[in-house]
Design an enzyme around this catalytic site. Sequence first.
Site, PDB file in Angstrom:
ATOM      1  N   GLY A 123       0.865  -1.183   0.000  1.00 40.37           N
ATOM      2  CA  GLY A 123       0.000   0.000   0.000  1.00 40.37           C
ATOM      3  C   GLY A 123       0.889   1.215   0.000  1.00 40.37           C
ATOM      4  O   GLY A 123       1.893   1.241  -0.709  1.00 40.37           O
ATOM      5  N   GLU A 124       0.560   2.190   0.806  1.00 38.16           N
ATOM      6  CA  GLU A 124       1.375   3.398   0.899  1.00 38.16           C
ATOM      7  C   GLU A 124       1.914   3.474   2.326  1.00 38.16           C
ATOM      8  O   GLU A 124       1.148   3.674   3.272  1.00 38.16           O
ATOM      9  CB  GLU A 124       0.511   4.611   0.534  1.00 38.16           C
ATOM     10  CG  GLU A 124       1.298   5.871   0.322  1.00 38.16           C
ATOM     11  CD  GLU A 124       2.416   5.705  -0.714  1.00 38.16           C
ATOM     12  OE1 GLU A 124       2.186   5.090  -1.787  1.00 38.16           O
ATOM     13  OE2 GLU A 124       3.533   6.174  -0.437  1.00 38.16           O
ATOM     14  N   SER A 125       3.218   3.297   2.443  1.00 38.10           N
ATOM     15  CA  SER A 125       3.804   3.162   3.791  1.00 38.10           C
ATOM     16  C   SER A 125       3.577   4.404   4.655  1.00 38.10           C
ATOM     17  O   SER A 125       3.364   4.275   5.862  1.00 38.10           O
ATOM     18  CB  SER A 125       5.290   2.835   3.691  1.00 38.10           C
ATOM     19  OG  SER A 125       5.951   3.778   2.873  1.00 38.10           O
ATOM     20  N   CYS A 145       6.167  -5.293   0.518  1.00 42.41           N
ATOM     21  CA  CYS A 145       6.308  -3.982  -0.127  1.00 42.41           C
ATOM     22  C   CYS A 145       6.235  -2.839   0.895  1.00 42.41           C
ATOM     23  O   CYS A 145       7.190  -2.621   1.632  1.00 42.41           O
ATOM     24  CB  CYS A 145       5.279  -3.868  -1.238  1.00 42.41           C
ATOM     25  SG  CYS A 145       5.789  -2.712  -2.504  1.00 42.41           S
ATOM     26  N   ARG A 202      12.570   3.424  -0.821  1.00 46.41           N
ATOM     27  CA  ARG A 202      11.219   3.373  -1.388  1.00 46.41           C
ATOM     28  C   ARG A 202      11.245   3.753  -2.873  1.00 46.41           C
ATOM     29  O   ARG A 202      12.014   4.607  -3.279  1.00 46.41           O
ATOM     30  CB  ARG A 202      10.293   4.343  -0.649  1.00 46.41           C
ATOM     31  CG  ARG A 202      10.118   4.021   0.806  1.00 46.41           C
ATOM     32  CD  ARG A 202       9.394   5.141   1.532  1.00 46.41           C
ATOM     33  NE  ARG A 202       8.079   5.378   0.969  1.00 46.41           N
ATOM     34  CZ  ARG A 202       7.518   6.589   0.868  1.00 46.41           C
ATOM     35  NH1 ARG A 202       8.150   7.655   1.291  1.00 46.41           N
ATOM     36  NH2 ARG A 202       6.325   6.706   0.350  1.00 46.41           N
ATOM     37  N   ILE A 209       5.408  -3.530  -7.525  1.00 44.24           N
ATOM     38  CA  ILE A 209       4.632  -2.314  -7.801  1.00 44.24           C
ATOM     39  C   ILE A 209       5.213  -1.156  -7.003  1.00 44.24           C
ATOM     40  O   ILE A 209       5.147  -1.158  -5.775  1.00 44.24           O
ATOM     41  CB  ILE A 209       3.150  -2.518  -7.425  1.00 44.24           C
ATOM     42  CG1 ILE A 209       2.570  -3.695  -8.200  1.00 44.24           C
ATOM     43  CG2 ILE A 209       2.340  -1.247  -7.710  1.00 44.24           C
ATOM     44  CD1 ILE A 209       1.190  -4.113  -7.764  1.00 44.24           C
ATOM     45  N   ARG A 210       5.781  -0.203  -7.691  1.00 42.98           N
ATOM     46  CA  ARG A 210       6.477   0.906  -7.008  1.00 42.98           C
ATOM     47  C   ARG A 210       7.266   0.361  -5.813  1.00 42.98           C
ATOM     48  O   ARG A 210       7.152   0.825  -4.690  1.00 42.98           O
ATOM     49  CB  ARG A 210       5.489   1.995  -6.567  1.00 42.98           C
ATOM     50  CG  ARG A 210       4.865   2.732  -7.754  1.00 42.98           C
ATOM     51  CD  ARG A 210       4.187   4.014  -7.320  1.00 42.98           C
ATOM     52  NE  ARG A 210       3.242   3.773  -6.259  1.00 42.98           N
ATOM     53  CZ  ARG A 210       3.244   4.382  -5.076  1.00 42.98           C
ATOM     54  NH1 ARG A 210       4.123   5.299  -4.813  1.00 42.98           N
ATOM     55  NH2 ARG A 210       2.337   4.088  -4.183  1.00 42.98           N
ATOM     56  N   HIS A 237       4.921  -8.772  -4.120  1.00 40.46           N
ATOM     57  CA  HIS A 237       3.564  -8.988  -3.579  1.00 40.46           C
ATOM     58  C   HIS A 237       3.072 -10.403  -3.817  1.00 40.46           C
ATOM     59  O   HIS A 237       2.347 -10.640  -4.788  1.00 40.46           O
ATOM     60  CB  HIS A 237       2.576  -8.051  -4.291  1.00 40.46           C
ATOM     61  CG  HIS A 237       2.737  -6.620  -3.973  1.00 40.46           C
ATOM     62  ND1 HIS A 237       2.136  -6.021  -2.893  1.00 40.46           N
ATOM     63  CD2 HIS A 237       3.429  -5.649  -4.610  1.00 40.46           C
ATOM     64  CE1 HIS A 237       2.432  -4.736  -2.870  1.00 40.46           C
ATOM     65  NE2 HIS A 237       3.226  -4.488  -3.890  1.00 40.46           N
ATOM     66  N   GLU A 285       0.694 -11.783  -2.452  1.00 40.75           N
ATOM     67  CA  GLU A 285      -0.777 -11.733  -2.358  1.00 40.75           C
ATOM     68  C   GLU A 285      -1.420 -11.360  -3.697  1.00 40.75           C
ATOM     69  O   GLU A 285      -2.622 -11.539  -3.871  1.00 40.75           O
ATOM     70  CB  GLU A 285      -1.217 -10.761  -1.251  1.00 40.75           C
ATOM     71  CG  GLU A 285      -1.008  -9.275  -1.532  1.00 40.75           C
ATOM     72  CD  GLU A 285       0.432  -8.793  -1.328  1.00 40.75           C
ATOM     73  OE1 GLU A 285       1.342  -9.635  -1.190  1.00 40.75           O
ATOM     74  OE2 GLU A 285       0.642  -7.579  -1.328  1.00 40.75           O
TER      75      GLU A 285
HETATM   76  N1  GLN Z   1       5.748   2.842  -2.893  1.00 39.06           N
HETATM   77  C1  GLN Z   1       4.997   2.412  -1.750  1.00 39.06           C
HETATM   78  C2  GLN Z   1       5.538   3.047  -0.487  1.00 39.06           C
HETATM   79  O1  GLN Z   1       6.506   3.703  -0.505  1.00 39.06           O
HETATM   80  C3  GLN Z   1       5.023   0.916  -1.631  1.00 39.06           C
HETATM   81  C4  GLN Z   1       4.346   0.302  -2.813  1.00 39.06           C
HETATM   82  C5  GLN Z   1       3.615  -0.961  -2.537  1.00 39.06           C
HETATM   83  O2  GLN Z   1       3.376  -1.360  -1.400  1.00 39.06           O
HETATM   84  N2  GLN Z   1       3.164  -1.563  -3.607  1.00 39.06           N
HETATM   85  O3  GLN Z   1       4.976   2.864   0.542  1.00 39.06           O
END
Ligand code: GLN
Length: 197
Positions: free
Chosen positions: A48-50, A80, A111, A140-141, A176, A178
């Site tokens: 997600g977004e940390s 992630c 990140r 993913i990112r 990921h 999941e």
């Molecule tokens: N880029 C996200 C972050 O910095 C992590 C990306 C992800 O969990 N898919 O939190």
Amino acid sequence: MKVGVLALQGDVPEHLRALTDVVPKTSVVAVRRPADLAEVDALFLPGGESTTIARLLAESGLWAPLAHRLGEGFPVLGTCAGLILLARDLAPSPAGREPPTFGVLDVRVRRNDYGSQRESFEGPVRVEGVGKRPFPGVFIRAPRILAVGTDARAIAWAGDEVVGVRSGAVWGLSFHPELSGDVRVHRAFLRGLPRSR
Ligand code: GLN
């Protein structure tokens, strides 16, 4: 045994679904409050977004009890953003703002180091303990694991690059599982847990 998924933000339903393929549905708990955390014997931290997850952990009152349990050897698998939150050291990232972390995984991570959303990719990953067949690694990112310290060890590789680490009962993966439709990593993590409670 009960298994939790931190359910504040991110790919929570995907982790819940993967887990219900591996353990009975009644053993799986979406963790949103400290009372939920107290119920579980292991926890998955989703992607997600940390920065958002860190903020919501503080607002929900989960940060302190989770930090406490991590100090007692609580089994946690972070994917992630989850890896980022477990890392001991975050290198300055292109994203700029680094979240606070629990610091229990002896790795240095940056990140978004593989690029932005457009540079997300899928590739074969070798994961210790899940068999010879390559694991479908979804990135993913993704954060890059820049260095593995002496208190952690590599457990997953994409080519020569480390994409998963472990320190005792705490696992962190930059990809990921999941989202891959392959539950071998979830199963391997749960297989290693003590069967008490
Ligand atoms: N880029 C996200 C972050 O910095 C992590 C990306 C992800 O969990 N898919 O939190």
